[in-house]
Design an enzyme around this catalytic site. Structure first.
Site, short mmCIF file in Angstrom:
data_model
loop_
_atom_site.label_atom_id
_atom_site.label_comp_id
_atom_site.label_asym_id
_atom_site.label_seq_id
_atom_site.Cartn_x
_atom_site.Cartn_y
_atom_site.Cartn_z
N LYS A 93 0.84 -1.20 0.00
CA LYS A 93 0.00 0.00 0.00
C LYS A 93 0.88 1.24 0.00
CE LYS A 93 -4.36 1.14 0.13
NZ LYS A 93 -5.45 0.48 -0.58
N GLY B 157 -24.79 3.44 1.03
CA GLY B 157 -23.69 4.01 0.28
C GLY B 157 -23.91 3.79 -1.20
N GLY C 75 -22.37 5.05 -3.84
CA GLY C 75 -21.24 5.67 -4.54
C GLY C 75 -20.88 4.87 -5.78
N VAL D 1 -19.36 2.09 -6.20
CA VAL D 1 -19.67 0.66 -6.15
C VAL D 1 -21.14 0.43 -5.79
CG1 VAL D 1 -19.08 -1.56 -5.11
CG2 VAL D 1 -17.29 0.13 -5.47
N1 NAD Z 1 -14.12 1.35 -5.70
C1 NAD Z 1 -13.70 0.10 -5.62
O1 NAD Z 1 -13.41 -0.57 -6.63
C2 NAD Z 1 -13.58 -0.57 -4.27
C3 NAD Z 1 -12.86 -1.78 -4.16
C4 NAD Z 1 -12.79 -2.43 -2.92
C5 NAD Z 1 -13.40 -1.85 -1.81
N2 NAD Z 1 -14.08 -0.66 -1.94
C6 NAD Z 1 -14.73 -0.12 -0.75
O2 NAD Z 1 -16.12 0.04 -0.99
C7 NAD Z 1 -16.62 1.19 -0.33
C8 NAD Z 1 -17.28 2.13 -1.35
O3 NAD Z 1 -16.31 2.51 -2.33
P1 NAD Z 1 -16.69 3.54 -3.50
O4 NAD Z 1 -15.56 3.50 -4.46
O5 NAD Z 1 -18.07 3.26 -3.97
O6 NAD Z 1 -16.65 4.90 -2.69
P2 NAD Z 1 -17.48 6.23 -3.02
O7 NAD Z 1 -16.79 7.31 -2.25
O8 NAD Z 1 -17.71 6.39 -4.48
O9 NAD Z 1 -18.92 5.93 -2.36
C9 NAD Z 1 -19.15 5.90 -1.01
C10 NAD Z 1 -20.60 6.40 -0.82
O10 NAD Z 1 -20.93 6.23 0.56
C11 NAD Z 1 -21.56 7.40 1.02
N3 NAD Z 1 -21.35 7.48 2.47
C12 NAD Z 1 -20.24 7.85 3.15
N4 NAD Z 1 -20.43 7.75 4.47
C13 NAD Z 1 -21.69 7.31 4.63
C14 NAD Z 1 -22.47 7.01 5.77
N5 NAD Z 1 -21.99 7.15 7.01
N6 NAD Z 1 -23.75 6.59 5.59
C15 NAD Z 1 -24.27 6.44 4.34
N7 NAD Z 1 -23.56 6.71 3.22
C16 NAD Z 1 -22.29 7.14 3.37
C17 NAD Z 1 -20.93 8.53 0.25
O11 NAD Z 1 -21.77 9.69 0.22
C18 NAD Z 1 -20.77 7.88 -1.14
O12 NAD Z 1 -21.92 8.07 -1.94
C19 NAD Z 1 -15.42 1.78 0.41
O13 NAD Z 1 -15.39 1.26 1.72
C20 NAD Z 1 -14.24 1.26 -0.38
O14 NAD Z 1 -13.07 1.20 0.42
C21 NAD Z 1 -14.19 -0.03 -3.13
#
Ligand code: NAD
Length: 351
Positions: free
Chosen positions: A78, A182, A184, A186
């Site tokens: 990392k 969430g 976002g 994903v």
């Molecule tokens: N993007 C990837 O390919 C990937 C891969 C492995 C793990 N992850 C994990 O998956 C999760 C989501 O990733 P992402 O890329 O979609 O992130 P993102 O930032 O695009 O989406 C996160 C979403 O969660 C919402 N959020 C934040 N805090 C919140 C809360 N307390 N209550 C409700 N909603 C809340 C945000 O407003 C946002 O819409 C993270 O934990 C990330 O580490 C992502």
């Protein structure tokens, strides 16, 4: 005692002050037993260097397990670019920091391969690539695989299907209900995939602007607390980590928890509390491995192949089925079974 303490069991940790930006860049190489260590570059604000180093140590270790369970020929690493709370990150400083990080990556001679993470993007990978060739996740026009989120979402869908099959004896989601928290990169994709399979959705996001997306999906918008305790078939955390702790675990009504968020359990012992409540928990580092599985394809001898990546991501369902069966046989939690599988694969790498 610090509950988030990270054990120092790493092969290498390199901390350098960037000659252009003056910012500290850190790379932690946890393990290269199965192959070069791969993990994202996090550009984040930290109150002190200890917090930044702890992030690099913990996250690199998690990457070792994630790749090992997924059967990838990769180790865990990392990167962190440490911003101070007061750092004003204009485009010039951002570029300088990314170039400095590229030099740190290059100094490790391929033991660590970087990718995007919180605070970085495919464009950032292009800047890092001006200083080192040990970069993945670049834009498709540069031969990369681009945004990993669609593959992470596909993997979470596979994890949900495997969990539903385990609990209910079939993979149909028609009439099943899922709470997605969430929406976002994903989470929204996961919600779309599940809606397409006929699942009834209950959703929440801290950002009210996401209500429009929920409406398009025909999903019911509820508060975060209501989503956690909703009487649904699956609770799918796709926001931040630490959502399940000694207190919140008692509120979960769903018989299945499977989602994308990293570090869903505030501490490992929460896995046992879930088991005792009869909740089937898909270990996060298994369910959310779709992104890394896709990125690993970039390092395959023939170069990136989207179709091969898709097949491998869908196989998360098989991995999870093996973990669930192993957990039941040995009367242990899915977390313990997943860690045992990772250790087994690491031992193969050492042998
Ligand atoms: N993007 C990837 O390919 C990937 C891969 C492995 C793990 N992850 C994990 O998956 C999760 C989501 O990733 P992402 O890329 O979609 O992130 P993102 O930032 O695009 O989406 C996160 C979403 O969660 C919402 N959020 C934040 N805090 C919140 C809360 N307390 N209550 C409700 N909603 C809340 C945000 O407003 C946002 O819409 C993270 O934990 C990330 O580490 C992502």
């Amino acid at each position: 005692m610090d509950p988030y303490a990270a054990p120092l069991e790493h092969e290498q940790v390199l901390v350098r002050r960037g000659e252009r930006s003056g910012l500290f860049t850190i790379v932690a190489v946890h393990s290269t037993v199965r192959g070069p260590s791969l993990g994202g570059c996090r550009m984040w604000r930290y109150d002190d260097a200890r917090a930044a180093l702890r992030d690099a140590l913990r996250l690199s270790r998690a990457m070792t397990y994630k790749s090992a369970v997924a059967g990838l020929p990769l180790g865990g690493g990392k990167g962190v670019i440490m911003l101070r709370p007061e750092t004003v990150l204009g485009p010039k400083l951002r570029r300088a920091a990314l170039e400095d990080f590229g030099d740190t990556v290059d100094a490790l001679g391929g033991a660590y391969v970087t990718a995007e993470d919180v605070g970085t993007s495919a464009t950032a990978m292009d800047v890092i690539a001006t200083r080192t060739r040990h970069v993945t996740g670049r834009a498709p026009k540069h031969g990369g695989s681009g945004d990993p989120s669609p593959f992470t979402a596909l993997g979470v869908e596979a994890a949900i299907l495997a969990s539903v099959e385990r609990s209910f004896g079939g993979t149909s989601l028609k009439g099943r209900s899922v709470a997605v928290v969430g929406l976002g990169h994903v989470g929204l994709r996961v919600a779309r995939l599940l809606a397409r399979r006929g699942a009834k959705l209950v959703v929440n996001d801290i950002d009210p602007a996401r209500k429009a997306d929920a409406a398009k999906l025909g999903a019911r918008w509820v508060s975060a607390a209501k989503a956690l305790s909703a009487p649904v078939d699956v609770y799918c955390p796709c926001a931040l980590g630490g959502v399940l702790d000694h207190e919140t675990v008692g509120l979960v009504q769903a018989p299945i928890v499977a989602g994308a968020a990293n570090n869903q359990l505030a501490s490992d012992d929460v896995a046992e509390l879930l088991r005792r409540r009869g909740v089937l928990w898909a270990p996060d580092f298994v369910a959310n491995a779709g992104g890394i599985i896709n990125i690993a394809q970039e390092l395959a001898p023939g170069g990136y192949d989207k179709r091969a990546a898709t097949v491998q991501v869908r196989a998360i369902a098989d991995t999870l089925a093996t973990i669930y069966a192993g957990a039941q046989d040995a009367r242990i939690t899915p977390l313990e079974a997943a860690l045992a599988l990772a250790e087994e694969r690491l031992a193969e790498g050492r042998g």
